[in-house]
Design an enzyme around this catalytic site. Structure first.
Site, PDB file in Angstrom:
ATOM      1  N   HIS A  21     -32.410 -46.982 -55.666  1.00 60.59           N
ATOM      2  CA  HIS A  21     -32.375 -45.998 -56.754  1.00 60.59           C
ATOM      3  C   HIS A  21     -31.283 -46.329 -57.764  1.00 60.59           C
ATOM      4  CE1 HIS A  21     -34.652 -42.699 -54.290  1.00 60.59           C
ATOM      5  NE2 HIS A  21     -35.365 -43.791 -54.514  1.00 60.59           N
ATOM      6  N   TYR A  63     -33.326 -46.371 -47.035  1.00 55.96           N
ATOM      7  CA  TYR A  63     -34.157 -47.375 -47.688  1.00 55.96           C
ATOM      8  C   TYR A  63     -33.885 -48.762 -47.118  1.00 55.96           C
ATOM      9  CZ  TYR A  63     -35.939 -44.077 -51.126  1.00 55.96           C
ATOM     10  OH  TYR A  63     -36.589 -43.024 -51.730  1.00 55.96           O
ATOM     11  N   ARG A 104     -29.439 -39.157 -49.853  1.00 56.14           N
ATOM     12  CA  ARG A 104     -29.839 -37.754 -49.699  1.00 56.14           C
ATOM     13  C   ARG A 104     -30.384 -37.454 -48.309  1.00 56.14           C
ATOM     14  NH1 ARG A 104     -34.332 -40.116 -52.198  1.00 56.14           N
ATOM     15  NH2 ARG A 104     -36.374 -39.396 -51.489  1.00 56.14           N
TER      16      ARG A 104
END
Length: 813
Positions: free
Chosen positions: A274, A283, A337
């Site tokens: 991101h 990720y 997150r």
């Protein structure tokens, strides 16, 4: 279309191996693999890919599943399948496959994905050796009929994407293709073709996210790219489509290549997703998962990748992923997150690394397996076998019974300047820090997740203990988010968090006492310094923070603490720990037990604190004289839904010991200095009051520096150009420069200089030795220029690469 074969070297790497992808799995010494000879002896390469995918999901059909650990995995699968079968909506004309997942007149595409993944779970039970549902006719029919219904109602070439792209391009097709491949023998040919066509419709080219007709159509990256490649590859193998297998294979190299900007893996072990979020733990681990599947399926076929395209990624596993695992959990600073979710256990990464070892070179495979074996043997708060699929359970069980030696991560600090993160290990503990700069975010809030993350990047400190692994399980919904341990914050209240990027560039550090790998990577440092110039979230409070890693402890400094809101105090949070063990019930202050601190609701303002200890956790020694410390013990309750929309509403409760320094409102130049020593006893902490083993050389707005004479270490973070004396050395540094030095032998010293702000093409440091020392350089990094004038050494570094690395020189006298 002609299918172009990759290099013959690549083919030889993985062909001719008696048990599928035996290359690099160390079959001669460990004797385990999830690939059976039957898979390797498929009639053609399409069948080989399909067979490998089945075995990647459930292991070989004749696998021995009698081991108690594996039985537990099968029991978990069986319970899930029984529940799902009971939820299937019967009869023709239905508008859904499962009762709670409508497929008609919906705006939430997650129903499509959930339906597909449920069918995949059922299919794993249908195909799994040892499963009571293996080849069950009723279950098989329910899966095939479910795939047909899902195709007819939503997942077909006439549907356009809506809601989240992820459901149509990654999540739903993954579930559909897992189910279709597992029940391939009973899947009608037309349905097989229709499902493959639907995947091609939603993912015409795995190198792109979003369909071509969407304005957001863009290149895919990282794990997203690999999951897209995986879906295209499996769908193509279902219908013997060589052209689309080639398309999938061509999309892989860019996704696993090391990068110097944007998303991906960096040489220093950082992983960014991101654009600017440290994301090794989510990720990143998804990248390991997806790559393990794709590389395993393509290995040894005409579509195999050249080793030159894969090896840099394989060599990054130990640098990038291994350090951020602490037995039971993946550490919070690299989970973005996802700290607002309940799934950050280390089990996923363990299983993915084991799968990636299939087909890897033998030395790498054994090293990875050794680390996983160490985690499996020491993890007590996570039940790996209840959490991972059958194939990974089989690999783990065989690993535990193998002769592969268990490995532990080396002690000392590890710096990740490309993502503004650092961790350090000692005997039975690991401390990690989440900092943020103008380059990176300290936290991520997105999609309604992690809504109270305001201070997660403000030097938030996490202490992981082998003896107390449950600390961060159900921790985030219950901890006071305004008092994250280790942070200095303005205590004003905030609304939903957003952003997360730091306010200054000067974040990073220097490291010494390690070795250089053959490729130049600096590994296993013994000591380090780290700095964060901080601007508080949502306000104007600023501070200069430094941490110095000394082996058994960490010096924590704060200086030039200024500003803040008019009515709220600025606080430095020394500790905020959930009480998980009996040892941790009471504080010990200045070596004496505080009985009242064992009672819920206890609050106290305690002056004259020289040391304070939570037994079984850590001790803290004040380095700037006795301080007044605020204490509270309170029970805090919360649900994951409180910090992330749509998550569980189950309420969890933890009792916390919290301790902090109150700097008052709008301080002008406040400061602090303390030593944190994990797992120290109260008596040991009290003994360090007079002899902490470290001296704070300077702690102000210009320089933060320490000296530890007993280990010959001095380290300084220069906010401004300045000079300090540390032990026998006089060190001068340029502004925004980090300098560390350590005596490695009696007459030998290593010096490291780093441009932590990553803004300057050149930085300089001067080190003056005592008079009479005749120094000479014996080593310098290619990026470090050394000059000597008498007893003074000048190091000029070429920092134009803007990667925050330490540039090393060594001298003798």
């Amino acid at each position: 279309m002609q299918v172009h074969t990759r290099t013959e070297m690549s083919r030889r790497t993985l062909l001719g191996l008696g048990a599928g992808l035996a290359a690099g799995v160390a079959t001669a010494s460990t004797g385990f693999s999830i690939f059976s000879p039957r898979a390797a002896h498929a009639a053609d390469e399409f069948e080989l890919i399909r067979n490998r995918y089945v075995e990647l999901l459930v292991g070989p059909a004749d696998a021995d599943t009698s081991h108690p650990d594996v039985v537990e995995t099968i029991q978990s699968m069986t319970e899930t399948t029984t529940d799902l079968l009971a939820a299937v909506v019967p009869g023709p004309g239905r508008d859904r496959v499962f009762e709670s997942e409508p497929l008609v007149d919906i705006t939430d595409a997650s129903h499509i994905q959930t339906t597909a993944l449920n069918l995949a779970s059922m299919a794993k039970s249908w195909a799994a050796p040892g499963s009571p549902y293996q080849y069950d006719d009723e279950l098989g029919s329910a899966i095939v009929d479910g795939l047909q219904t899902l195709h007819d109602l939503q997942y077909n070439v006439d549907t356009l994407e809506f809601d989240s792209w992820y459901n149509f391009e990654i999540g739903a097709p993954r579930g559909i293709l897992e189910a279709a491949t597992l029940v391939g023998g009973i899947l009608p040919d037309q349905l097989r073709a229709d499902l493959a066509a639907a995947v091609a419709h939603f993912v015409p080219d795995p190198k792109y996210n979003y369909p071509p007709y969407d304005d957001r159509h863009k290149l895919s990256t990282g794990s997203n790219r690999l999951f897209l490649c995986q879906n295209v590859l499996v769908a193509a193998a279902l219908v013997d489509d060589a052209e689309r297998i080639q398309l999938a294979g061509d999309g892989v190299p860019d996704a696993i290549a090391l990068t110097t900007s944007g998303d991906g893996i960096y040489f220093d072990g950082s992983y960014i997703a991101h654009t600017n979020v440290p994301y090794t733990g989510t990720y990143g681990r998804a990248l390991v998962t997806s790559s393990s599947y794709v590389l395993a399926m393509l290995g040894g076929t005409q579509w195999d990748l050249d080793p030159a395209e894969v090896d840099p990624f394989r060599h990054s596993i130990v640098r990038t992923f291994v350090p951020w695992t602490s037995e039971a959990l993946t550490m919070a600073p690299v989970c973005g997150r996802a700290v607002g979710r309940q799934n950050n256990t280390s089990a996923w990464l363990m299983g993915s690394i084991l799968t990636l070892a299939e087909g890897a070179p033998e030395d790498l495979a054994r090293e990875w397996q050794g680390h996983v074996k160490g985690w499996l043997q020491t993890a007590t708060a996570v039940n790996y076998f209840a959490l991972r699929p059958l194939s990974e359970a089989l690999l783990a069980q065989k690993l535990l019974d193998s002769d592969v030696p268990a490995l532990a991560e080396a002690p000392g600090p590890r710096l990740f300047p490309e993502m503004d993160r650092i961790l350090a290990r000692g005997d039975g503990w690991c401390v990690s820090l989440a900092t943020a700069s103008t380059r990176t975010r300290g936290f991520e809030t997105q999609g309604g997740e992690n809504l109270k993350a305001w201070h997660q990047g403000s030097g938030a400190r996490y202490l992981y203990l082998e003896s107390e692994q449950a600390q961060y399980i159900d921790w985030f919904p219950t901890v006071d988010p305004y008092r994250m341990p280790g942070t200095t914050v303005d205590s004003q209240r905030h609304g939903q968090s957003s952003g997360g990027r730091g306010g200054f560039a000067f974040v990073g550090g220097s490291q010494v006492g390690g070795t250089r790998a053959d490729d130049g990577f600096y590994q296993h440092p013994a000591y380090a310094g780290w700095v964060q110039q901080l601007k508080d979230y949502g306000g104007d409070m600023t501070a200069k923070l430094s941490w110095f890693f000394l082996g058994d402890g960490i010096v924590c400094l704060g200086a030039d603490i200024n500003g803040g809101s008019a009515g709220d105090p600025v606080e430095t949070i020394i500790e905020n720990r959930a009480i998980k063990t009996d040892d941790m019930q009471r504080w010990f202050i200045n070596g004496a037990a505080v009985g009242e601190s064992g009672q819920d609701g206890w609050r106290a303002t305690v002056p004259g604190v020289r040391s304070m200890t939570l037994p079984g956790s850590a001790g803290f020694v004040m380095l700037d004289g006795p301080r007044t410390v605020e204490f509270v013990r309170d029970a805090r309750s919360g649900a994951w839904a409180d910090i992330s929309n749509g998550r569980s509403t189950q309420v969890h409760t933890n009792t916390f010991h919290t301790a902090w320094l109150d700097h008052g409102t709008q301080p002008d130049g406040a400061s602090f200095a303390y030593l944190m020593v994990p797992l120290v006893t109260p008596d040991e902490a009290a003994a360090r009051e007079d002899d902490p083993g470290v001296e704070v050389v300077r702690n102000d707005g210009a320089v933060q520096a320490v000296s530890a004479p007993h280990i010959g270490f001095v380290s300084a973070n220069f906010h401004e150009a300045a000079t300090i004396r540390g032990g026998p050395l006089v060190v001068t540094g340029s502004a925004e420069t980090c300098v560390s030095a350590v005596r490695t032998q009696r007459h030998r010293m290593e010096i490291a200089v780093a441009d932590a702000s990553q803004l300057h093409d050149e930085r300089e440091a001067r080190v003056a030795f005592p008079r009479g020392h005749r120094i000479r350089p014996v080593y310098a990094d290619p990026t470090a220029e050394v000059s000597i004038d008498g007893n003074e050494l000048t190091v000029t570094i070429d920092s134009s690469a803007a990667d925050g690395r330490s540039h090393h020189v060594e001298v003798e006298w």
